[in-house]
Design a protein around this motif. Structure first.
Motif, mmCIF file in Angstrom:
data_model
loop_
_atom_site.group_PDB
_atom_site.id
_atom_site.type_symbol
_atom_site.label_atom_id
_atom_site.label_comp_id
_atom_site.label_asym_id
_atom_site.label_seq_id
_atom_site.Cartn_x
_atom_site.Cartn_y
_atom_site.Cartn_z
ATOM 1 N N GLY A 244 11.324 -4.633 0.840
ATOM 2 C CA GLY A 244 12.201 -4.887 1.975
ATOM 3 C C GLY A 244 11.483 -5.714 3.009
ATOM 4 N N ASN A 245 12.141 -5.940 4.138
ATOM 5 C CA ASN A 245 11.556 -6.724 5.215
ATOM 6 C C ASN A 245 10.368 -5.967 5.812
ATOM 7 N N PRO A 246 9.144 -6.542 5.792
ATOM 8 C CA PRO A 246 7.976 -5.839 6.341
ATOM 9 C C PRO A 246 8.146 -5.469 7.804
ATOM 10 N N ALA A 247 8.970 -6.221 8.550
ATOM 11 C CA ALA A 247 9.177 -5.920 9.963
ATOM 12 C C ALA A 247 9.841 -4.565 10.161
ATOM 13 N N MET A 248 10.531 -4.085 9.136
ATOM 14 C CA MET A 248 11.227 -2.803 9.231
ATOM 15 C C MET A 248 10.368 -1.639 8.739
ATOM 16 N N SER A 249 9.190 -1.908 8.238
ATOM 17 C CA SER A 249 8.365 -0.854 7.651
ATOM 18 C C SER A 249 7.982 0.258 8.625
ATOM 19 N N PRO A 250 7.851 -0.005 9.946
ATOM 20 C CA PRO A 250 7.551 1.121 10.841
ATOM 21 C C PRO A 250 8.632 2.197 10.854
ATOM 22 N N LEU A 251 9.850 1.864 10.411
ATOM 23 C CA LEU A 251 10.923 2.854 10.392
ATOM 24 C C LEU A 251 10.748 3.883 9.283
ATOM 25 N N LEU A 252 10.051 3.531 8.226
ATOM 26 C CA LEU A 252 9.926 4.408 7.066
ATOM 27 C C LEU A 252 9.063 5.620 7.378
ATOM 28 N N ILE A 253 9.313 6.726 6.680
ATOM 29 C CA ILE A 253 8.534 7.930 6.955
ATOM 30 C C ILE A 253 7.103 7.775 6.466
ATOM 31 N N VAL A 254 6.880 7.023 5.395
ATOM 32 C CA VAL A 254 5.530 6.678 4.962
ATOM 33 C C VAL A 254 5.513 5.204 4.586
ATOM 34 N N ASN A 255 4.405 4.562 4.888
ATOM 35 C CA ASN A 255 4.239 3.158 4.530
ATOM 36 C C ASN A 255 2.808 2.977 4.064
ATOM 37 N N PRO A 256 2.521 3.297 2.804
ATOM 38 C CA PRO A 256 1.147 3.313 2.315
ATOM 39 C C PRO A 256 0.449 1.963 2.459
ATOM 40 N N LEU A 257 -0.739 2.013 2.986
ATOM 41 C CA LEU A 257 -1.596 0.845 3.116
ATOM 42 C C LEU A 257 -3.027 1.345 3.135
ATOM 43 N N SER A 258 -3.907 0.537 2.628
ATOM 44 C CA SER A 258 -5.298 0.958 2.555
ATOM 45 C C SER A 258 -5.816 1.389 3.918
ATOM 46 N N THR A 259 -6.583 2.481 3.945
ATOM 47 C CA THR A 259 -7.178 2.963 5.194
ATOM 48 C C THR A 259 -8.646 2.555 5.303
ATOM 49 N N LYS A 260 -9.086 1.679 4.441
ATOM 50 C CA LYS A 260 -10.487 1.291 4.437
ATOM 51 C C LYS A 260 -10.704 0.065 5.328
ATOM 52 N N GLY A 261 -11.809 0.080 6.056
ATOM 53 C CA GLY A 261 -12.212 -1.080 6.832
ATOM 54 C C GLY A 261 -11.177 -1.485 7.874
ATOM 55 N N LEU A 262 -11.065 -2.805 8.111
ATOM 56 C CA LEU A 262 -10.164 -3.336 9.128
ATOM 57 C C LEU A 262 -8.702 -3.138 8.783
ATOM 58 N N GLN A 263 -8.387 -2.930 7.502
ATOM 59 C CA GLN A 263 -6.990 -2.758 7.118
ATOM 60 C C GLN A 263 -6.367 -1.521 7.761
ATOM 61 N N SER A 264 -7.207 -0.559 8.143
ATOM 62 C CA SER A 264 -6.670 0.641 8.776
ATOM 63 C C SER A 264 -6.029 0.330 10.120
ATOM 64 N N LEU A 265 -6.432 -0.786 10.762
ATOM 65 C CA LEU A 265 -5.842 -1.173 12.040
ATOM 66 C C LEU A 265 -4.391 -1.578 11.882
ATOM 67 N N PHE A 266 -3.998 -2.018 10.704
ATOM 68 C CA PHE A 266 -2.672 -2.572 10.490
ATOM 69 C C PHE A 266 -1.722 -1.586 9.809
ATOM 70 N N ARG A 267 -2.101 -0.334 9.770
ATOM 71 C CA ARG A 267 -1.180 0.681 9.268
ATOM 72 C C ARG A 267 -0.070 0.889 10.283
ATOM 73 N N THR A 268 1.160 0.929 9.809
ATOM 74 C CA THR A 268 2.275 1.207 10.700
ATOM 75 C C THR A 268 2.406 2.699 10.971
#
Length: 293
Positions: A244-268
């Protein structure tokens, strides 16, 4: 009285709007740009306020559900809505095996809750109740409106950054070439402002998720059920991502993304492990509290 999460959200939203106003100023090169930025922020906020539900539902191809199609689910949401003290939202179904859910709408009277086929198949009844109560808390707290406004303003800042990039590459953006006198300011608006806007957007989303988890525990009285659901959703979400549209991902109850390194900053969303830890701690406190006679 406002809680710490509400104060934090308001501060971050104010900072986000300030970036947009600054972008308008730099785009025009004079004080008129401030008014342009303010007008752009107001127009963006209004459009996201009024059309947020339609945009989110369309992004995931959600289809409306009538009671005769899913009476058990319908009655579950009706009961939880009554406990939450809000009108029952419209129900929608997303035809995907990815397990997820989201809420949208400008206020509790115009709200919608969507669930995927995957989440209905995966979770036990009490776990699904925990997820739905989480989404209803978003509706009650008007987080759906906040996220829509934040996402729209963040997108506008990114758009302004692209305009400024084009001007920097092919000529001055304004007639008096004021940008050329401050290359660091231009660099900020082209590169750092969109990045900052994204981080603010994610920060607001993470703040609201913790509050919704607590609201779910309050409505259902069973924080362990939501913790169990989150554990399952996190595991399956990595295997079957939600398209789906990544802009809407903060609405989801979970949005898995790597928690390692700098990528953890971009978790919604906050780390699922931390959400589970807090819920289980809440369950322990609930068990330790004597029941009043």
């Amino acid at each position: 009285m406002f809680g710490i999460n509400e104060i934090k959200t308001a501060a971050l939203l104010g900072l986000l709007s300030g970036l947009l106003v600054l972008g308008g100023y730099y785009l025009v090169g004079n004080e008129q740009g401030l008014y342009l930025g303010l007008a752009f922020a107001a127009a963006s906020s209004f459009s996201s306020w009024y059309y947020s539900d339609k945009a989110a539902l369309a992004a995931y191809n959600a289809q409306p559900i009538e009671r005769q199609q899913a009476p058990e689910l319908y009655d579950m949401v009706a009961s939880l809505s009554a406990k939450a003290g809000i009108p029952m939202p419209k129900l929608f179904f997303v035809p995907t095996k990815s397990p997820n859910a989201f809420a949208t709408g400008r206020d509790p009277e115009h709200a919608a809750v969507a669930v995927t086929q995957g989440i209905v198949d995966l979770l036990l009844r009490e776990e699904l109740e925990g997820v739905l109560a989480h989404e209803l808390t978003h509706v009650r707290n008007r987080d759906t409106l906040t996220q829509a406004v934040v996402g729209t303003i963040a997108g506008a800042i990114t758009f302004l950054g692209r305009i400024l990039t084009f001007g920097a590459l092919y000529g001055p953006v304004t007639r008096d070439n004021r940008q050329a006198s401050n290359p660091f300011g231009l660099l900020f608006l082209i590169v750092l402002a969109p990045l900052t806007a994204a981080l603010i957007q994610f920060g607001i989303s993470r703040t609201r998720e913790y509050s919704a988890d607590l609201g779910s525990a309050e409505i259902t009285g069973n924080p362990e059920a939501l913790a169990s659901a989150l554990e399952k959703l996190e595991a399956m979400g990595h295997q079957i991502p939600m398209n789906g549209n990544p802009a809407m991902s903060p609405l989801l109850i979970v949005n898995p993304l790597s928690t390692k390194g700098l990528q953890s900053l971009f978790r919604t969303h906050p780390p699922t492990e931390e959400r589970i830890r807090r819920l289980l701690e809440l369950a322990k406190q609930k068990q330790a509290t004597p029941v009043a006679a």
